[in-house]
Design an enzyme around this catalytic site. Structure first.
Site, PDB file in Angstrom:
ATOM      1  N   LYS A   3       4.263   6.177   7.825  1.00  8.90           N
ATOM      2  CA  LYS A   3       3.765   5.202   8.803  1.00  8.90           C
ATOM      3  C   LYS A   3       4.887   4.775   9.740  1.00  8.90           C
ATOM      4  O   LYS A   3       6.028   4.586   9.311  1.00  8.90           O
ATOM      5  CB  LYS A   3       3.213   3.962   8.095  1.00  8.90           C
ATOM      6  CG  LYS A   3       2.029   4.228   7.187  1.00  8.90           C
ATOM      7  CD  LYS A   3       1.614   2.967   6.449  1.00  8.90           C
ATOM      8  CE  LYS A   3       0.452   3.229   5.507  1.00  8.90           C
ATOM      9  NZ  LYS A   3       0.091   2.023   4.723  1.00  8.90           N
ATOM     10  N   HIS A  43       0.823  -1.201   0.000  1.00  7.36           N
ATOM     11  CA  HIS A  43       0.000   0.000   0.000  1.00  7.36           C
ATOM     12  C   HIS A  43       0.865   1.263   0.000  1.00  7.36           C
ATOM     13  O   HIS A  43       1.966   1.268   0.558  1.00  7.36           O
ATOM     14  CB  HIS A  43      -0.908   0.018   1.231  1.00  7.36           C
ATOM     15  CG  HIS A  43      -1.857  -1.133   1.278  1.00  7.36           C
ATOM     16  ND1 HIS A  43      -2.344  -1.656   2.456  1.00  7.36           N
ATOM     17  CD2 HIS A  43      -2.415  -1.882   0.288  1.00  7.36           C
ATOM     18  CE1 HIS A  43      -3.161  -2.668   2.189  1.00  7.36           C
ATOM     19  NE2 HIS A  43      -3.212  -2.817   0.879  1.00  7.36           N
ATOM     20  N   TYR A 101      -0.263   1.024  13.975  1.00  3.10           N
ATOM     21  CA  TYR A 101       0.269   1.969  12.994  1.00  3.10           C
ATOM     22  C   TYR A 101       0.047   3.393  13.513  1.00  3.10           C
ATOM     23  O   TYR A 101      -1.057   3.740  13.916  1.00  3.10           O
ATOM     24  CB  TYR A 101      -0.484   1.917  11.660  1.00  3.10           C
ATOM     25  CG  TYR A 101      -0.791   0.588  11.031  1.00  3.10           C
ATOM     26  CD1 TYR A 101      -0.283   0.294   9.770  1.00  3.10           C
ATOM     27  CD2 TYR A 101      -1.630  -0.336  11.640  1.00  3.10           C
ATOM     28  CE1 TYR A 101      -0.607  -0.900   9.136  1.00  3.10           C
ATOM     29  CE2 TYR A 101      -1.947  -1.530  11.018  1.00  3.10           C
ATOM     30  CZ  TYR A 101      -1.437  -1.814   9.769  1.00  3.10           C
ATOM     31  OH  TYR A 101      -1.753  -2.992   9.153  1.00  3.10           O
TER      32      TYR A 101
END
Length: 199
Positions: free
Chosen positions: A72, A62, A132
């Site tokens: 992230k 992603h 995350y």
């Protein structure tokens, strides 16, 4: 906390200290001062996510449009994963490079990925929990994916563990298809974003 840059610029491994005694243990998997010392800016957290995955589940690859992109910071709260970073930044000296790091709840090691990098992981144990910290909120129109089974990338998934994918990830384009479609972030836009963060 130890911070180590990975071979792909903008990807880092963070290794916290765990304090254990007769009650159990305590770890701080994200520490703002250590992050700032390593990268030269503070991590803005706009959203926190948590996923729970069965053994074999693959999530990714992603990435988000840049600007603004979505950085992230990930760690494993339970279980273990094979975490994979893919350089998707067109024009980057390491475009197409893949790097894998094993993360688990015992070590509480964490990975940071800057804007423009692709991310995926495979759960190596049932009920694996990944946390995350995300620099921007989820924006469906700006979120994209690359096939985690792209033969040209040959991502290093664990041997003997059958990948379990969502329909969306299974149907994602290959890296070459995304490149041809002009769907990938550029090195220039990602460098500009980094300069903006460092002020």
């Amino acid at each position: 906390m130890k911070a180590t840059p990975l071979s792909i610029e903008g990807a880092w491994l963070f290794e916290p200290t765990t304090f254990a005694d007769h009650r159990g243990s305590f770890t701080a998997p994200f520490q703002g001062p250590a992050f700032r010392d390593a990268l030269g800016f503070d991590l803005t957290v706009a959203q926190t996510n948590q996923s729970v995955s069965a053994r074999g589940v693959v999530r990714g690859v992603h990435y988000a449009d840049v600007p603004p992109g979505q950085a992230k910071y990930l760690y494993v709260a339970a279980g273990a994963v094979r975490d994979v970073v893919v350089d998707l930044r067109v024009g980057s000296p390491t475009f197409g490079r893949v790097e894998a790091v094993d993360l688990d709840a015992a070590s509480m090691r964490a990975v940071y990925l800057s804007e423009g990098l692709g991310h995926a992981f495979q759960a190596l144990a049932d009920t694996t929990v990944v946390g995350y910290l995300c620099s921007t909120s989820y924006t469906p129109a700006a979120e994209h994916g690359i096939s985690p089974l792209d033969p040209a990338l040959a991502l290093p998934w664990a041997e003997g563990v059958e990948p379990v994918l969502s329909d969306k990830d299974r149907g994602a384009p290959t890296l070459d298809e995304a490149l041809a479609a002009g769907a990938l972030p550029t090195w220039e836009s990602c460098r500009a974003r980094l300069a903006e963060l460092r002020g």
